[in-house]
Design a protein around this motif. Structure first.
Motif, PDB file in Angstrom:
ATOM      1  N   GLU A  66       0.828  -1.204   0.000  1.00  0.00           N
ATOM      2  CA  GLU A  66       0.000   0.000   0.000  1.00  0.00           C
ATOM      3  C   GLU A  66       0.862   1.253   0.000  1.00  0.00           C
ATOM      4  O   GLU A  66       0.507   2.267  -0.580  1.00  0.00           O
ATOM      5  CB  GLU A  66      -0.949  -0.005   1.199  1.00  0.00           C
ATOM      6  N   ARG A  67       2.018   1.191   0.636  1.00  0.00           N
ATOM      7  CA  ARG A  67       2.950   2.316   0.694  1.00  0.00           C
ATOM      8  C   ARG A  67       3.648   2.507  -0.657  1.00  0.00           C
ATOM      9  O   ARG A  67       3.952   3.620  -1.062  1.00  0.00           O
ATOM     10  CB  ARG A  67       3.975   2.048   1.799  1.00  0.00           C
ATOM     11  N   ASP A  68       3.953   1.398  -1.349  1.00  0.00           N
ATOM     12  CA  ASP A  68       4.708   1.446  -2.606  1.00  0.00           C
ATOM     13  C   ASP A  68       4.202   0.339  -3.525  1.00  0.00           C
ATOM     14  O   ASP A  68       4.589  -0.818  -3.406  1.00  0.00           O
ATOM     15  CB  ASP A  68       6.204   1.259  -2.326  1.00  0.00           C
ATOM     16  N   SER A  69       3.317   0.689  -4.455  1.00  0.00           N
ATOM     17  CA  SER A  69       2.707  -0.308  -5.330  1.00  0.00           C
ATOM     18  C   SER A  69       3.703  -0.963  -6.290  1.00  0.00           C
ATOM     19  O   SER A  69       3.416  -2.023  -6.842  1.00  0.00           O
ATOM     20  CB  SER A  69       1.546   0.313  -6.118  1.00  0.00           C
ATOM     21  N   THR A  70       4.889  -0.372  -6.478  1.00  0.00           N
ATOM     22  CA  THR A  70       5.883  -1.015  -7.353  1.00  0.00           C
ATOM     23  C   THR A  70       6.406  -2.312  -6.739  1.00  0.00           C
ATOM     24  O   THR A  70       7.015  -3.127  -7.442  1.00  0.00           O
ATOM     25  CB  THR A  70       7.070  -0.084  -7.678  1.00  0.00           C
ATOM     26  N   LEU A  71       6.165  -2.529  -5.456  1.00  0.00           N
ATOM     27  CA  LEU A  71       6.565  -3.792  -4.828  1.00  0.00           C
ATOM     28  C   LEU A  71       5.773  -4.967  -5.385  1.00  0.00           C
ATOM     29  O   LEU A  71       6.206  -6.118  -5.287  1.00  0.00           O
ATOM     30  CB  LEU A  71       6.415  -3.711  -3.312  1.00  0.00           C
ATOM     31  N   LEU A  72       4.627  -4.708  -6.006  1.00  0.00           N
ATOM     32  CA  LEU A  72       3.869  -5.772  -6.659  1.00  0.00           C
ATOM     33  C   LEU A  72       4.698  -6.478  -7.731  1.00  0.00           C
ATOM     34  O   LEU A  72       4.495  -7.659  -7.999  1.00  0.00           O
ATOM     35  CB  LEU A  72       2.587  -5.210  -7.288  1.00  0.00           C
ATOM     36  N   GLU A  73       5.646  -5.761  -8.320  1.00  0.00           N
ATOM     37  CA  GLU A  73       6.512  -6.347  -9.349  1.00  0.00           C
ATOM     38  C   GLU A  73       7.418  -7.432  -8.777  1.00  0.00           C
ATOM     39  O   GLU A  73       8.028  -8.191  -9.525  1.00  0.00           O
ATOM     40  CB  GLU A  73       7.363  -5.255  -9.996  1.00  0.00           C
ATOM     41  N   LEU A  74       7.505  -7.523  -7.456  1.00  0.00           N
ATOM     42  CA  LEU A  74       8.392  -8.487  -6.806  1.00  0.00           C
ATOM     43  C   LEU A  74       7.656  -9.734  -6.320  1.00  0.00           C
ATOM     44  O   LEU A  74       8.249 -10.581  -5.651  1.00  0.00           O
ATOM     45  CB  LEU A  74       9.102  -7.816  -5.628  1.00  0.00           C
ATOM     46  N   ALA A  75       6.393  -9.876  -6.665  1.00  0.00           N
ATOM     47  CA  ALA A  75       5.600 -11.003  -6.174  1.00  0.00           C
ATOM     48  C   ALA A  75       6.192 -12.355  -6.555  1.00  0.00           C
ATOM     49  O   ALA A  75       5.970 -13.343  -5.853  1.00  0.00           O
ATOM     50  CB  ALA A  75       4.165 -10.893  -6.674  1.00  0.00           C
ATOM     51  N   ASP A  76       6.960 -12.413  -7.621  1.00  0.00           N
ATOM     52  CA  ASP A  76       7.536 -13.694  -8.059  1.00  0.00           C
ATOM     53  C   ASP A  76       8.926 -13.968  -7.478  1.00  0.00           C
ATOM     54  O   ASP A  76       9.531 -14.998  -7.777  1.00  0.00           O
ATOM     55  CB  ASP A  76       7.599 -13.747  -9.584  1.00  0.00           C
ATOM     56  N   VAL A  77       9.440 -13.081  -6.633  1.00  0.00           N
ATOM     57  CA  VAL A  77      10.757 -13.297  -6.016  1.00  0.00           C
ATOM     58  C   VAL A  77      10.667 -14.483  -5.062  1.00  0.00           C
ATOM     59  O   VAL A  77       9.801 -14.532  -4.193  1.00  0.00           O
ATOM     60  CB  VAL A  77      11.254 -12.030  -5.285  1.00  0.00           C
ATOM     61  N   GLN A  78      11.551 -15.432  -5.255  1.00  0.00           N
ATOM     62  CA  GLN A  78      11.557 -16.660  -4.466  1.00  0.00           C
ATOM     63  C   GLN A  78      12.468 -16.526  -3.249  1.00  0.00           C
ATOM     64  O   GLN A  78      13.373 -15.693  -3.240  1.00  0.00           O
ATOM     65  CB  GLN A  78      12.028 -17.830  -5.342  1.00  0.00           C
ATOM     66  N   PRO A  79      12.266 -17.351  -2.236  1.00  0.00           N
ATOM     67  CA  PRO A  79      13.183 -17.346  -1.087  1.00  0.00           C
ATOM     68  C   PRO A  79      14.626 -17.553  -1.539  1.00  0.00           C
ATOM     69  O   PRO A  79      14.893 -18.347  -2.447  1.00  0.00           O
ATOM     70  CB  PRO A  79      12.690 -18.526  -0.234  1.00  0.00           C
ATOM     71  N   GLY A  80      15.538 -16.812  -0.915  1.00  0.00           N
ATOM     72  CA  GLY A  80      16.947 -16.878  -1.286  1.00  0.00           C
ATOM     73  C   GLY A  80      17.329 -15.916  -2.401  1.00  0.00           C
ATOM     74  O   GLY A  80      18.474 -15.891  -2.834  1.00  0.00           O
ATOM     75  N   TRP A  81      16.400 -15.102  -2.843  1.00  0.00           N
ATOM     76  CA  TRP A  81      16.651 -14.115  -3.894  1.00  0.00           C
ATOM     77  C   TRP A  81      16.510 -12.716  -3.335  1.00  0.00           C
ATOM     78  O   TRP A  81      15.867 -12.494  -2.311  1.00  0.00           O
ATOM     79  CB  TRP A  81      15.661 -14.303  -5.045  1.00  0.00           C
ATOM     80  N   MET A  82      17.111 -11.767  -4.027  1.00  0.00           N
ATOM     81  CA  MET A  82      16.988 -10.361  -3.661  1.00  0.00           C
ATOM     82  C   MET A  82      16.735  -9.542  -4.918  1.00  0.00           C
ATOM     83  O   MET A  82      16.975 -10.015  -6.039  1.00  0.00           O
ATOM     84  CB  MET A  82      18.256  -9.864  -2.968  1.00  0.00           C
ATOM     85  N   ALA A  83      16.248  -8.336  -4.727  1.00  0.00           N
ATOM     86  CA  ALA A  83      16.013  -7.400  -5.821  1.00  0.00           C
ATOM     87  C   ALA A  83      16.476  -6.028  -5.362  1.00  0.00           C
ATOM     88  O   ALA A  83      16.426  -5.712  -4.178  1.00  0.00           O
ATOM     89  CB  ALA A  83      14.537  -7.371  -6.190  1.00  0.00           C
ATOM     90  N   TRP A  84      16.956  -5.232  -6.307  1.00  0.00           N
ATOM     91  CA  TRP A  84      17.406  -3.886  -5.981  1.00  0.00           C
ATOM     92  C   TRP A  84      17.193  -2.981  -7.189  1.00  0.00           C
ATOM     93  O   TRP A  84      16.990  -3.441  -8.311  1.00  0.00           O
ATOM     94  CB  TRP A  84      18.882  -3.891  -5.565  1.00  0.00           C
ATOM     95  N   ARG A  85      17.220  -1.698  -6.927  1.00  0.00           N
ATOM     96  CA  ARG A  85      17.088  -0.688  -7.977  1.00  0.00           C
ATOM     97  C   ARG A  85      17.822   0.556  -7.534  1.00  0.00           C
ATOM     98  O   ARG A  85      18.078   0.752  -6.343  1.00  0.00           O
ATOM     99  CB  ARG A  85      15.623  -0.396  -8.265  1.00  0.00           C
ATOM    100  N   GLU A  86      18.157   1.398  -8.484  1.00  0.00           N
ATOM    101  CA  GLU A  86      18.908   2.625  -8.195  1.00  0.00           C
ATOM    102  C   GLU A  86      18.029   3.709  -7.573  1.00  0.00           C
ATOM    103  O   GLU A  86      18.449   4.396  -6.652  1.00  0.00           O
ATOM    104  CB  GLU A  86      19.538   3.170  -9.480  1.00  0.00           C
TER     105      GLU A  86
END
Length: 103
Positions: A66-86
């Motif tokens: 709700e704070r940041d809807s762009t986090l929806l793009e990370l729904a497929d991130v599996q355990p043991g993975w990370m994501a980052w952006r500039e």
């Protein structure tokens, strides 16, 4: 932003506890790094900056989305993975944590 159960894209329930920091929740800093713990799939949403332990907070996954809807793009991130952006508007990069290298 509200979700019906059939619309929720994450494999974690909306009320699952996530780790974040006060500077995101109270200070409005963007989430620039997200990670899922390999052992239990717990989510962490961070700024990418170093922080003191007392800045850590437990919040629900739904409240982060709700704070940041762009986090929806990370729904497929599996355990043991990370994501980052500039920046908040940058695309997400992903990588298995075990293959993470110094940048």
């Amino acid at each position: 932003m509200t979700f019906e159960n059939s619309e929720w894209p994450f494999d974690s329930p909306p009320n699952v506890a996530c780790i974040t920091v006060r500077s995101i929740v109270d200070g409005g800093k963007p989430v620039l790094m997200a990670a899922r713990d390999a052992d239990d799939g717990a989510w962490q949403f961070l700024t990418g900056d170093a922080f003191e332990e007392e800045e850590a907070m437990l919040v629900s996954l739904r409240s982060m989305v709700e704070r940041d809807s762009t986090l929806l793009e990370l729904a497929d991130v599996q355990p043991g993975w990370m994501a980052w952006r500039e920046h908040r508007d940058s695309p997400w990069n992903r990588q298995a944590e075990a293959t993470q290298t110094e940048q």
